[in-house]
Design an enzyme around this catalytic site. Structure first.
Site, PDB file in Angstrom:
ATOM      1  N   CYS A 386       0.841  -1.200   0.000  1.00  0.00           N
ATOM      2  CA  CYS A 386       0.000   0.000   0.000  1.00  0.00           C
ATOM      3  C   CYS A 386       0.882   1.258   0.000  1.00  0.00           C
ATOM      4  CB  CYS A 386      -0.976  -0.028   1.176  1.00  0.00           C
ATOM      5  SG  CYS A 386      -2.356   1.129   1.011  1.00  0.00           S
ATOM      6  N   HIS A 521      -3.549  -5.115  -0.007  1.00  0.00           N
ATOM      7  CA  HIS A 521      -3.089  -5.624   1.292  1.00  0.00           C
ATOM      8  C   HIS A 521      -3.117  -7.154   1.278  1.00  0.00           C
ATOM      9  CE1 HIS A 521      -2.826  -1.959   3.810  1.00  0.00           C
ATOM     10  NE2 HIS A 521      -3.676  -1.482   2.923  1.00  0.00           N
ATOM     11  N   GLU A 523      -1.880  -9.235   3.242  1.00  0.00           N
ATOM     12  CA  GLU A 523      -2.000  -9.831   4.580  1.00  0.00           C
ATOM     13  C   GLU A 523      -3.438 -10.175   4.945  1.00  0.00           C
ATOM     14  OE1 GLU A 523      -1.873  -5.287   5.466  1.00  0.00           O
ATOM     15  OE2 GLU A 523      -1.213  -6.700   3.924  1.00  0.00           O
TER      16      GLU A 523
END
EC number: 6.3.4.2
Length: 552
Positions: A386, A521, A523
């Site tokens: 990001c 993102h 994750e």
């Protein structure tokens, strides 16, 4: 499939907390749900947050920790991340709601005349809205685990506890069970474990009309049988319903510990079900690789919210997932970007990889760009997420292309070289055109949720995703890489390796062992049993290059 499987009578497992907050209700809820899922049941899970904010999207990371983004674009509590990671399942906006959302919904309905002029009250109107949302989350599920945030005794939680009590009354004892997570403090001076706080917490629940059937006793060390008997008698639960939850070396050990404590036996007994037996062999293998890995790597984590690491919860867990699947311990070296600004890049020497995560605001940005430059010039594996990707593009523009005033409009709205800019209109998750400006409200105005991204043929990014041409990843950002500069950066060696509807989604350096930035993102989609590919490959490349350096 039987009719009962298609339309099951949902059984509800309510999880509350007592004595103090942050005892691990989210991990408890995730662990119970995981054991049920690995026993073959269709399990749902729900987090209720008693705060009055509509969602955590505008809350400070220091105040609330990480904001977790679901595939449908909801900004939710970080516990939803635990649920997805443990259950290897995508959850939606209906799996997390707040007091603010409940009151907003009731007030809007009242304004539309939905209550036909009645006086709106907490009971029944607010409580009915809570029950409606709980039932909605449980539709089609055999079990719904419901975690109530906060602590029993908090005034904000009272309407939710009343909803629990009413659901038990309406559905009957064989469809509702109450699990109470509480602390057994250790008085170190005396070396004693104390049960009195738990007894008082259970008494408070009883005053509200709820008697827990299972006590989860959080403790630093094992509970003697005498204390378990004392809790059983004092809290009016069966002896085998006092589940000891000792501190574990990893949260992924907790379901296995609960299985050893036989937590599913009192659950099955309450619901008048046969013995429940989960299959946890693969989970157990991965936990063993977390606890006793063959290899290790050190990753510099360059951030600015380091005093509260909960701000990066999903990313920390994603690194754990990658390590577990590679039989490798990931040592995180925490590097404060502001300290790098003032003291230099010395903390980055002798690391195997450099990670720059997402974030907001100008503070610490110079230090992050110094870390990116260090990774680029020294051929250290790098992953920017990001803001990390955006800063990689700015750093490249300044130090390789020589665009001295290259900047982001987030930091300088009047910059003459807006490498990163505010895209004022875009198509949202529902296919609707959205317009935003610098004056738009902060809440709910970002590009949120899951979007498709096309990957460039022959790129390292595509290789990380096992050759997939089209992937789906989640977003949470307002600013975008400016395509006006694309041709110049690509000619200099920083290529666009992923894009979505003309937006730059991924960048990579062509003359570097592994240097990738992603706007999304990754994750948020990483799970213990299914790690995110780009994070997994980042750790894999860091390990491979470490071995090359060691052997050369």
């Amino acid at each position: 499939m039987s009719e009962s499987k298609k339309n099951p009578e949902t059984k509800y497992i309510f999880v509350t907390g007592g004595v103090l907050s942050s005892l691990g209700k989210g991990i408890t809820s995730s662990s119970v749900a995981t054991l049920l899922k690995h026993s073959g049941f269709n399990v749902g899970i729900l987090k209720i947050d008693p705060y009055i904010n509509v969602d955590p999207g505008t809350m400070s990371p220091f105040e609330h920790g990480e904001v977790f983004v679901t595939y449908d674009g909801a900004e939710t509590d970080l516990d939803i991340g635990h649920y997805e990671r443990f259950l290897n399942t995508n959850f939606s906006s209906k799996h997390n709601f707040t007091t603010g959302q409940v009151y907003l919904s009731v007030i809007e309905r009242e304004r539309r005349g939905g209550y036909l002029g009645k006086t709106i009250q907490v009971i029944p109107h607010i409580v009915d809205e809570i029950k409606h949302r709980v039932r909605l989350a449980g539709e089609g599920k055999e079990f719904l685990v419901v975690e109530l945030g906060g602590t029993v005794g908090d005034i904000e939680g009272l309407p939710f506890l009343e909803a629990m009590r009413e659901m038990k009354h309406e559905l009957g004892l064989e469809r509702v069970i109450s699990v109470h997570v509480t602390l057994i403090p250790l008085i170190k001076a005396a070396g004693e474990l104390k049960t009195k706080p738990t007894q008082h917490s259970v008494q408070e629940l009883r005053r509200i009309g709820i008697t827990p059937q299972i006590i989860i006793a959080r403790s630093e060390k094992p509970l003697p049988k005498e204390l378990k008997k004392k809790l059983s008698l004092g809290c009016d639960v069966d002896y085998d319903s006092v589940i000891v939850a000792e501190d574990a070396p990893t949260i992924y050990q907790v379901p296995l510990n609960f299985m050893k404590e036989d937590i599913l036996t009192p659950i099955a007994r309450r619901f008048n079900m046969p013995k429940i037996e989960p299959k946890m062999e693969e989970w157990n293998r991965l936990v063993k690789q977390i606890l006793a890995p063959k290899d290790e790597v050190t990753i510099a984590f360059v951030g600015k919210y380091l005093s509260l690491k909960e701000s990066y919860k999903s990313l920390i867990e994603a690194l754990t997932h990658a390590g577990a699947n590679l039989d490798t311990k990931v040592n995180i070296k925490w590097c404060d970007s502001e300290e790098i600004e003032s003291s230099g890049v010395e903390p980055l020497r002798y690391v195997d990889g450099i990670l720059v995560p997402g974030g907001f605001g100008e503070r610490g940005v110079k230090g992050k760009m110094e870390a990116i430059r260090f990774a680029r010039e020294n051929k250290i594996p790098f992953l920017g997420i990001c803001l990390g990707m955006q800063l990689a593009m700015i750093e490249f523009a300044r130090n390789v292309l020589g665009i001295a005033e290259a900047n982001s409009m987030e930091f300088d709205p009047q910059t003459p070289e807006p490498i990163i800019y505010l895209i004022e209109d875009f198509i949202d998750q529902q296919g609707n055109k959205q317009v935003r400006t610098h004056t738009s409200p902060m809440g709910g105005t970002m590009r949120l949720g899951e979007y498709e991204c096309g990957l460039k043929e022959g790129s390292q990014t595509k290789a990380a995703y096992q050759g997939e041409s089209l992937i789906k990843e989640r977003h949470r950002h307002r600013y975008e890489a400016n395509p006006k500069y694309r041709e110049r950066i690509e000619q200099a060696g920083l290529i666009v390796s992923g894009e979505s509807e003309g937006l730059i989604e991924a960048l990579e350096l062509v003359d570097h062992p592994w240097f990738i930035g992603v706007q999304f993102h990754p994750e948020f989609t990483s799970r213990l049993q299914n790690p995110n590919p780009v994070i997994l490959t980042f750790i894999q490349k860091s390990l491979e290059l470490k071995k090359v350096d060691r052997d050369s």
